[in-house]
Structures are given as C-alpha cells and as structure tokens.
Design an enzyme around this catalytic site. Sequence first.
Site, PDB file in Angstrom:
ATOM      1  N   ASP A 124     -55.669-153.369  46.122  1.00 48.10           N
ATOM      2  CA  ASP A 124     -55.165-152.296  46.415  1.00 48.10           C
ATOM      3  C   ASP A 124     -54.133-152.084  47.385  1.00 48.10           C
ATOM      4  OD1 ASP A 124     -57.197-149.974  44.679  1.00 48.10           O
ATOM      5  OD2 ASP A 124     -57.976-150.028  47.076  1.00 48.10           O
ATOM      6  N   GLU A 231     -61.831-143.989  48.247  1.00 52.25           N
ATOM      7  CA  GLU A 231     -60.354-144.557  48.440  1.00 52.25           C
ATOM      8  C   GLU A 231     -59.852-145.006  48.212  1.00 52.25           C
ATOM      9  OE1 GLU A 231     -58.585-142.021  48.570  1.00 52.25           O
ATOM     10  OE2 GLU A 231     -59.686-140.062  49.429  1.00 52.25           O
ATOM     11  N   CYS A 232     -57.969-145.968  47.166  1.00 49.73           N
ATOM     12  CA  CYS A 232     -57.793-146.781  47.100  1.00 49.73           C
ATOM     13  C   CYS A 232     -56.538-147.011  48.324  1.00 49.73           C
ATOM     14  CB  CYS A 232     -56.461-146.161  45.723  1.00 49.73           C
ATOM     15  SG  CYS A 232     -55.193-145.425  45.755  1.00 49.73           S
ATOM     16  N   GLY A 233     -57.131-146.481  49.529  1.00 46.79           N
ATOM     17  CA  GLY A 233     -55.529-146.743  50.699  1.00 46.79           C
ATOM     18  C   GLY A 233     -54.377-145.709  50.453  1.00 46.79           C
ATOM     19  N   LEU A 234     -54.202-145.448  48.812  1.00 47.17           N
ATOM     20  CA  LEU A 234     -52.241-144.129  49.363  1.00 47.17           C
ATOM     21  C   LEU A 234     -52.764-143.303  50.101  1.00 47.17           C
ATOM     22  CD1 LEU A 234     -51.797-144.308  45.870  1.00 47.17           C
ATOM     23  CD2 LEU A 234     -50.302-145.302  47.658  1.00 47.17           C
TER      24      LEU A 234
END
Length: 251
Positions: A124, A231-234
């Site tokens: 990610d 969550e993907c981190g964005l």
Amino acid sequence: MTGVVDKPKLDLTAVNERLVDLDAERVVQWASETFGNGLVLSTSFGIQSAVMLHLVTRELPNIPVIWIDTGYLPPETYRYADELSECLQLNLHVYQSPISPARMEAIYGKLWERGTVDALNQYDRIRKVEPMQQALTDLGTTAWLAGLRRQQTESRQALGRVNLQDGRYKIYPIVNWSSKDVYYYIQNNDLPQHPLFEAGYSTVGDWHSSRPLGADDTHERDTRFQGLKQECGLHLPQSPGEAESLNSSLL
C-alpha cells in the site's frame, strides 16, 4: 492548479460543531468557500464513488480529482472510471507509483500473497500512499474532500466532518451516511453503478485484495485485504502524533 497555497488555521472543534448538522451539499459549499484553489477531491472509482463525484462536481465542476491507479485494479474498474469521467466531465489527475507492477514484483515478489499485514502495508505504501502524497504536493493541496463514512471501518467511527491529516485538512461530506443512503443517492440521480456491485461486491479495490460479500461476513470491509486489515493507508495518520491522537479518540 499547482504550487503552494496558503492554508487557513481552523479551530477543528468549533468547525465540527458548526458543520455537524449540515447536509452534504452545504459541507461541500463550506469547503469551497474556506479552501478555494487548495481544495481537491479523491476517488477510487469504487462501489460508492459516483456519489462523491456527482455531489462535489455539481458545486465545483472543475475541482481536481485525484485517482491513484495501482496498476492492479479489476478491468471493470478501469472501464467504470472511463464511463464516470466522461459522464461527469471530470478534471481527472491520475497518479501511479514510479515503480511499475512488474518491477515491484521482481524486487519484492507478490506482496499480497505473503499473508501478513506488514507485506500488505508495504504494498500500500508503494502503490497508494506515496503516489497520493506526490499528487497532493503537485496540486498545492491544503484540503482534501473524501467519501469516508463512519459505518465503514472501526478507525472511521470517530471521524468528524473535518479532520487534520499530515498537515492537510480532510473533509468528509457523507461521513454520517449509511450504505442505503449511498445506494439511493445513486439510484435517485440515475448514476452509473460499478459493474461489480451486481456481482456481490460492497467495496472493491485491487483485484487481488477484494472479493464479493459472503454470508459469513459480519462487515463489508471483511472482503478487503484478505480480512487482515481494514484500511489501505490513504486515510490513516501519517505521523506518530496523529496516530496517537486518533487512537486516543477511539478509546
């Protein structure tokens, strides 16, 4: 629209108290009045993306729309992106990692096959977070409109209408919407639906980290990232201080 844009200093407590009962359209108008040319919109061209794209561009037809193309999206998503971009005449800015998918796999392997959160986080960071940071910098972003909803993940339950992440304001016009609200908005405004919605997907990202909702799933985000994370981190804090602040608000 590039370069440095002055960022207003906001009292987030006061701002969130003011915006708490406003409808989504009024929140977008407030964001436009407050941030002007420093305001951008992000999209994933996922299941609910038509809502924010339509809602925001009705008020701000030329707003920069950032799309992070990981290179691993389903074919349906790429076709849907073209359809929505044409339908809504989006001012689209597409960003990708400088490391191609083939090069990344040659160096690190297929990170999504390792079955660990660390490997997924590395993926990610390379394919999503770093390209987004570049996009925000290039566009001189001071504030970022996003379609997060409290119902989606545990980490989003404490979100206000406006938050601060990595030195930029994040505004969530539909943060209090339900999945039904999203569905009916798309229907009532005759917007195209993502093709994978009919295949049972309630959320979709990369082809290797998304699947249809199953009978045993307790939450729609169980279908993402092999169920290892949500969550993907964005949309997570980018500094230890921000992370500590968010975690404290969830206790």
